[in-house]
Design a protein around this motif. Sequence first.
Motif, short mmCIF file in Angstrom:
data_model
loop_
_atom_site.label_atom_id
_atom_site.label_comp_id
_atom_site.label_asym_id
_atom_site.label_seq_id
_atom_site.Cartn_x
_atom_site.Cartn_y
_atom_site.Cartn_z
N LYS A 11 -33.11 104.05 41.49
CA LYS A 11 -33.96 102.87 41.27
C LYS A 11 -33.48 102.05 40.07
N LYS A 12 -32.97 102.72 39.04
CA LYS A 12 -32.57 102.04 37.82
C LYS A 12 -31.08 101.68 37.78
N ALA A 13 -30.34 102.04 38.81
CA ALA A 13 -28.89 101.87 38.79
C ALA A 13 -28.48 100.40 38.86
N ALA A 14 -27.60 100.03 37.96
CA ALA A 14 -26.95 98.72 38.01
C ALA A 14 -25.45 98.93 38.20
N LEU A 28 -18.67 100.66 39.85
CA LEU A 28 -19.02 99.58 40.77
C LEU A 28 -20.43 99.10 40.50
N TRP A 29 -20.61 97.79 40.42
CA TRP A 29 -21.97 97.28 40.28
C TRP A 29 -22.64 97.42 41.63
N CYS A 30 -23.93 97.69 41.59
CA CYS A 30 -24.64 98.00 42.83
C CYS A 30 -26.08 97.51 42.72
N MET A 31 -26.78 97.64 43.85
CA MET A 31 -28.19 97.27 43.89
C MET A 31 -28.95 98.35 44.63
N PRO A 32 -30.06 98.83 44.07
CA PRO A 32 -30.87 99.83 44.78
C PRO A 32 -31.55 99.21 46.00
#
Length: 164
Positions: A11-14, A28-32
Amino acid sequence: MSAGVLEEAIKKAAIAWVSVGDGPAYGLWCMPVENSLAVVSGPGEQFAPGLAQAERAVMRLRGDHGGLIVQADAVVSRVLPGSPEWDEIAPQLATKRLNASGTADDLVTRWVETGCALVRLTPADDSAIGSPDLPAESAAAPPRDTPARVETRRPFRLHRVRKR
């Protein structure tokens, strides 16, 4: 390890460190998205070799303090343009993209035209390893060879600098 830790980390991953097979891990930038991470890679986007064709990958997520708190095997599923899932995820991911030229719709259109891969990383069941079970030694790897690294000459000094 508690599944709650993995869910909260997602949930908090960027950014996530993702490795495919025996290859090195790439930040790698990501989106939950629900209980998974959405990642885009390809021409003009981030470099993630083999991720678009992979069936499984390993993702490492950090905590609030910036250190590694969980590592999990992930099932990789590619989201195809034109699918309902693409229509839902791609515009949201495009708005999260920093320093993109144009609008989010322009960016999504560019991803389709250039063949960028939008993948979804979903944690495999019971594959998560939490902080207590992670190895104590550093997972840092030596820098990879790159043509961008060049020897530079020492800076010019007009007067002699004394050592203290």
